[in-house]
Design a protein around this motif. Structure first.
Motif, PDB file in Angstrom:
ATOM      1  N   SER A 182     -29.761   2.546  53.292  1.00  0.00           N
ATOM      2  CA  SER A 182     -29.960   1.193  52.691  1.00  0.00           C
ATOM      3  C   SER A 182     -29.279   0.085  53.544  1.00  0.00           C
ATOM      4  CB  SER A 182     -29.876   0.858  51.089  1.00  0.00           C
ATOM      5  OG  SER A 182     -30.384  -0.897  50.925  1.00  0.00           O
ATOM      6  N   ARG A 192     -30.214   7.225  48.391  1.00  0.00           N
ATOM      7  CA  ARG A 192     -31.085   5.867  48.861  1.00  0.00           C
ATOM      8  C   ARG A 192     -30.110   4.864  49.684  1.00  0.00           C
ATOM      9  NH1 ARG A 192     -35.636   4.615  46.204  1.00  0.00           N
ATOM     10  NH2 ARG A 192     -36.735   5.890  44.757  1.00  0.00           N
ATOM     11  N   GLN A 233     -35.097   6.130  35.587  1.00  0.00           N
ATOM     12  CA  GLN A 233     -34.831   7.628  35.992  1.00  0.00           C
ATOM     13  C   GLN A 233     -34.066   8.136  35.376  1.00  0.00           C
ATOM     14  OE1 GLN A 233     -35.573   7.868  39.257  1.00  0.00           O
ATOM     15  NE2 GLN A 233     -36.765   5.642  39.289  1.00  0.00           N
ATOM     16  N   THR A 284     -35.852  -4.906  47.110  1.00  0.00           N
ATOM     17  CA  THR A 284     -37.504  -4.173  46.769  1.00  0.00           C
ATOM     18  C   THR A 284     -38.278  -4.169  47.909  1.00  0.00           C
ATOM     19  OG1 THR A 284     -37.805  -5.411  44.053  1.00  0.00           O
ATOM     20  CG2 THR A 284     -39.976  -4.948  45.464  1.00  0.00           C
ATOM     21  N   ALA A 285     -38.249  -5.078  49.039  1.00  0.00           N
ATOM     22  CA  ALA A 285     -38.676  -4.883  50.426  1.00  0.00           C
ATOM     23  C   ALA A 285     -38.900  -3.329  50.769  1.00  0.00           C
ATOM     24  CB  ALA A 285     -39.356  -5.498  51.154  1.00  0.00           C
ATOM     25  N   GLU A 286     -37.937  -2.721  50.811  1.00  0.00           N
ATOM     26  CA  GLU A 286     -37.542  -1.759  51.755  1.00  0.00           C
ATOM     27  C   GLU A 286     -37.939  -0.531  50.697  1.00  0.00           C
ATOM     28  OE1 GLU A 286     -33.395  -2.163  52.655  1.00  0.00           O
ATOM     29  OE2 GLU A 286     -32.521  -1.345  51.058  1.00  0.00           O
ATOM     30  N   GLY A 287     -38.775  -0.673  49.649  1.00  0.00           N
ATOM     31  CA  GLY A 287     -38.978   0.454  48.691  1.00  0.00           C
ATOM     32  C   GLY A 287     -37.476   1.230  47.594  1.00  0.00           C
ATOM     33  N   ASN A 288     -36.261   0.148  47.667  1.00  0.00           N
ATOM     34  CA  ASN A 288     -34.701   0.296  47.110  1.00  0.00           C
ATOM     35  C   ASN A 288     -34.698  -0.543  45.715  1.00  0.00           C
ATOM     36  OD1 ASN A 288     -33.989   2.409  48.558  1.00  0.00           O
ATOM     37  ND2 ASN A 288     -33.815   2.237  50.244  1.00  0.00           N
ATOM     38  N   ALA A 289     -35.874  -0.836  44.703  1.00  0.00           N
ATOM     39  CA  ALA A 289     -35.699  -0.965  43.559  1.00  0.00           C
ATOM     40  C   ALA A 289     -34.706  -0.930  42.684  1.00  0.00           C
ATOM     41  CB  ALA A 289     -36.433  -1.992  43.038  1.00  0.00           C
TER      42      ALA A 289
END
Length: 269
Positions: free
Chosen positions: A32, A28, A13, A228-233
């Motif tokens: 979260s 994020r 990033q 990871t499951a919520e798209g916030n790895a």
């Protein structure tokens, strides 16, 4: 902070701890659920933190603030800690940060509170807001402001006579550094304060910071799948990029932390 930066991994990033990186982080983090659970477990209270101050240290800091006093907070992130301190003490806070997404979040939440305000500022390039302050807070932000001596003089210049700075800072020791660098009166912050002739006291929160980084490491791994499951790895990877280095120092006993209460020095004004 230079030692930490040399140990962080490539996040894929923006450069870690840059303005863009912090904007991405707080965009994020505020939404979260995993980050909320992480903060509750690691800090003792969820205030959407990205720093090192746990709730015990924060409660102590709040006792140092006074109702109605004029406070400048440098490096306020998205302002949840500022709100907590404001609510506990009744002081008047202006919070500054260079992450405009974080400041926008803080402004949106507090627009109806006249004694709590937030503004974007690059604390290296920009002048501090005009006006004299009773207290200046720097909670884990002084590392990002450049040379300690120059920064302390810059902050001191905005204090009222009789004002003070409240600065929370850690000190780590690398293998080639003397053991004395971890002792009260011998950290890099101590040396800068002594060189500039400040009168100050320091409160030891070493136990807290060592426990903090062990929990930080533990819960970033425990909650990794949830992030990871919520798209916030990204949020979890951000924590992991720094907490391995700190955990190592915490376990080796080569990490300390102090809250410095520093009196205004009129000779520097």
């Amino acid at each position: 902070m230079n030692e930490l930066m040399s140990h962080t991994t490539d996040m894929g990033q923006a450069e870690m701890f840059s303005k863009d990186w912090y904007n991405e982080y707080f965009r994020r983090a505020v939404e979260s659920r995993a980050h909320s659970r992480f903060c509750e477990a690691v800090y003792g209270r969820d205030l959407c933190q990205h720093g090192m101050m746990d709730i015990e240290e924060m409660e102590f800091l709040a006792t140092l603030l006074k109702p109605g006093e004029k406070v400048l907070e440098v490096g306020c992130s998205n302002g949840y800690i500022s709100e907590y301190l404001h609510g506990q003490s009744g002081c008047d806070i202006l919070g500054l940060d260079y992450a405009d997404a974080a400041i926008a979040q803080a402004q949106a939440r507090t627009r109806e509170t006249a004694s709590l305000n937030f503004r974007c500022a690059d604390l290296i390039r920009d002048e501090l807001p005009d006006g004299d302050y009773d207290t200046i807070l720097a909670i884990d932000s002084i590392y990002f402001m450049g040379d300690y001596n120059k920064t302390l003089a810059k902050l001191n210049a905005r204090l009222k006579p009789g004002g003070r700075m409240l600065i929370a800072a850690f000190q780590a020791r690398e293998d080639d550094e003397p053991e004395t660098i971890l002792q009260p009166g011998h950290t890099r912050m101590d040396k800068a304060l002594q060189t500039l002739g400040f009168t100050y006291v320091q409160h030891d929160f070493t136990r807290n910071i060592r426990e903090h980084w062990i929990k930080n490491y533990q819960y970033s791994h425990t909650l990794q799948a949830e992030f990871t499951a919520e798209g916030n790895a990204f949020l979890c990877e951000a924590r992991m990029a720094e907490n391995g280095w700190f955990k190592d120092h915490a376990e080796r006993g080569t990490l300390v932390r102090f809250l410095y209460v520093i009196e205004h020095n009129p000779a520097l004004a």
